[in-house]
Design a protein around this motif. Structure first.
Motif, short mmCIF file in Angstrom:
data_model
loop_
_atom_site.label_atom_id
_atom_site.label_comp_id
_atom_site.label_asym_id
_atom_site.label_seq_id
_atom_site.Cartn_x
_atom_site.Cartn_y
_atom_site.Cartn_z
N GLY A 210 0.78 -1.23 0.00
CA GLY A 210 0.00 0.00 0.00
C GLY A 210 0.81 1.28 0.00
O GLY A 210 0.24 2.37 0.02
N VAL A 211 2.15 1.16 -0.05
CA VAL A 211 3.02 2.33 0.00
C VAL A 211 3.78 2.45 -1.32
O VAL A 211 4.34 1.48 -1.83
CB VAL A 211 4.03 2.22 1.17
N VAL A 212 3.79 3.67 -1.87
CA VAL A 212 4.55 3.91 -3.09
C VAL A 212 6.03 3.85 -2.77
O VAL A 212 6.53 4.59 -1.91
CB VAL A 212 4.19 5.28 -3.71
N THR A 213 6.74 2.97 -3.47
CA THR A 213 8.14 2.69 -3.15
C THR A 213 9.00 2.75 -4.40
O THR A 213 8.60 2.25 -5.46
CB THR A 213 8.27 1.29 -2.50
N LYS A 214 10.18 3.35 -4.28
CA LYS A 214 11.15 3.35 -5.37
C LYS A 214 11.94 2.04 -5.31
O LYS A 214 12.59 1.75 -4.31
CB LYS A 214 12.09 4.55 -5.26
N VAL A 215 11.87 1.27 -6.37
CA VAL A 215 12.50 -0.05 -6.40
C VAL A 215 13.64 -0.03 -7.42
O VAL A 215 13.43 0.21 -8.61
CB VAL A 215 11.48 -1.14 -6.78
N ALA A 216 14.86 -0.31 -6.96
CA ALA A 216 16.03 -0.29 -7.84
C ALA A 216 16.09 -1.57 -8.67
O ALA A 216 15.76 -2.66 -8.19
CB ALA A 216 17.30 -0.14 -7.02
#
Length: 535
Positions: free
Chosen positions: A353-359
């Protein structure tokens, strides 16, 4: 309105009113008297173009066609699906699509590009035919005329670059039943382009006249003239004498002192996303405005069509359709800061449910997307899923320097001036001061003429990736077909199985794809327009 910018206003709509005489309760005499009354609310060439303001609005209408609402011009197509090359592919598209080079002469986008370009030409023709009507300052009149001349030529440059020889129409359409025109030769179209652009050069204003770079100015004309001459020096005309002309015009831009490299490569594109003027690095930008909501229809899709994957509207939505080829990724050295800016090293996902930056991992090359323009930097809110106000740079100073290196090499060989021009671009790419020699990134001395040209070709791919330049460059160098065929082989041999389809556009490319077909919408009504070979 962008900070320090004045946006081009929407073109004034020209409409025709059809009068209907309703006889209920009226006599024929009354009706005839009504019809005899001279209408005062028609907009025609006879009662328009009477003031400087009229000319300005008409000029805005000529610029307006560079931002086609359907995305075929610089709002999307000319740097993405209309410019397929070996630098990128489209995610999850495998067959029956322009994006995998599987189409015919009836393809909608190919037809719309033709149509919109000729709309721009017709608007320019109409303005040029009426530019002398109002009483006004002659310098201002000249600047309007110069821009109209240049834009007419630029629309023809887009056409000849994509379709080859086209009908050359230098007067406005007066009637829908005018005789059809045959296709002029490529040489004839280029002669007209040069005539208009060279006439425009002394008429248009210096860039310092404006608070933005969305108007055509002296250095923009000179830089595009250099690009036109470089194109004429290559395929299909192969008039190598034009290299000297290209060199003349890039030297004019450099000598003007009006432009320089932004020391920070990524800052150019962050500024675009933030709606901040970039007139030092960018000589001419297509001015986008708003987000296609309300009455203003001048928004584009820069960073949406070719942006970082994100499902979140607050970050800025993009489904990340444009993915780099492994060839492009591997063309960069790991130390080249442009690699992880042009090619996004991350995406946005929603995790718990959380917007996350994924490398991305080092192995995830095909998964990455274009990252040059990043919606997270946009300041206009709320953000629209399909449109934004991010400008597109038609010509940057880095391009001027790389044209300088190429033309200098063609005319004089790999002399010191050619080395310095390309090395300034390389230094900036590695985060070094552009004007300071640096042995760690500068090209090695002693390259032969062919080796130096190859270095320029690779540098243009790195510096200008996702800016719509690669296809144009490969075609003028005579390399488009061979580069696409070799890419198809590379993908077949080395891509992970899930990404084998990424080579479909390259695999489907044949000799006919150097040009688009003349659209069916044109050949159906214009029987003088012969179709391009292979279509």
């Amino acid at each position: 309105m962008k900070p320090s910018n004045i946006k081009l206003s929407p073109v004034r709509k020209i409409t025709t009113l059809f009068l209907l005489c309703i006889f209920a309760g009226s006599t024929f005499t009354a009706c005839n008297k009504f019809l005899d009354t001279k209408p005062e609310d028609f907009v025609t060439p006879e009662n328009y173009y009477n003031t400087e303001a009229d000319l300005d609005r008409a000029l805005n209408g000529v610029y307006n066609r560079l931002i086609d609402n359907f995305g075929r011009m610089y709002s999307r197509g000319l740097y993405s699906f209309l410019s397929m090359s070996d630098e990128f592919f489209y995610k999850n598209i495998t067959v029956n699509n322009l994006k995998v080079m599987d189409f015919d002469a009836g393809q909608l986008d190919v037809g719309k590009l033709w149509e919109v370009a000729y709309q721009g030409i017709d608007r320019a023709n109409l303005l040029l035919e009426n530019v002398d009507k109002p009483k006004m300052d002659e310098k201002k009149r000249g600047a309007i005329k110069g821009q109209a001349l240049f834009l007419r030529a630029y629309y023809y440059f887009i056409l000849v670059d994509n379709y080859g020889g086209v009908p050359l129409k230098l007067s406005s359409t007066k009637s829908p039943v005018e005789p059809a025109l045959p296709r002029s030769s490529v040489a004839e179209v280029y002669a007209s382009i040069l005539n208009d652009m060279k006439a425009a050069e002394p008429l248009v204003n210096d860039i310092s006249t404006y608070t933005n770079n969305e108007r055509v100015t002296t250095t923009a004309v000179q830089a595009i003239l250099a690009k036109v001459y470089l194109t004429m020096a290559g395929e299909p005309l192969k008039d190598v004498s034009k290299y000297a002309d290209a060199l003349t015009y890039v030297n004019k831009v450099i000598a003007s002192g009006k432009h320089s490299l932004n020391p920070d490569y990524s800052a150019i594109f962050i500024n675009h996303s933030k709606d901040i003027n970039e007139s030092k690095e960018c000589l001419w930008e297509i001015g986008m405005y708003g987000n296609q909501q309300g009455s203003t229809q001048l928004a584009g899709g820069v960073g949406i069509e070719n942006g970082v994957e994100s499902p979140d509207d607050n970050v800025g939505y993009s489904n990340g359709p444009v993915h780099p080829s492994a060839r492009l990724f591997n063309l960069f050295a790991a130390e080249d800061k442009r690699r992880d800016w042009n090619i996004a090293p991350y995406k946005y996902s929603i995790v718990n449910g959380v917007v996350t930056k994924v490398a991305y991992t080092p192995a995830q090359i095909y998964e990455r997307t274009a990252g040059k323009w990043r919606r997270e930097y946009e300041t206009q809110v709320p953000k629209n899923r399909s449109y934004n106000s991010t400008n597109f740079p038609v010509i940057r100073y880095a391009d001027v320097l790389l044209m300088k290196a190429e033309a200098e090499n063609a005319v004089n060989g790999p002399v010191a001036e050619a080395y310095e021009a390309i090395n300034m671009v390389r230094r900036r790419g590695y985060g070094k001061p552009p004007a300071t020699p640096d042995a760690t990134v500068d090209l090695p001395a002693g390259l032969g003429k062919d080796e130096f040209l190859e270095a320029v070709q690779d540098e243009r791919a790195r510096e200008l990736s996702f800016e719509g330049a690669r296809k144009h460059d490969l075609i003028r160098w005579g390399l488009y077909l061979s580069k696409m065929q070799s890419l198809a082989a590379e993908v077949a041999a080395s891509a992970p199985s899930a990404w084998k389809y990424s080579g479909n556009a390259a695999k489907n490319t044949t000799a006919r794809n150097v040009l688009f077909p003349i659209p069916t919408t044109e050949t159906t009504i214009n029987h003088l327009a012969e179709q391009n070979k292979g279509w």
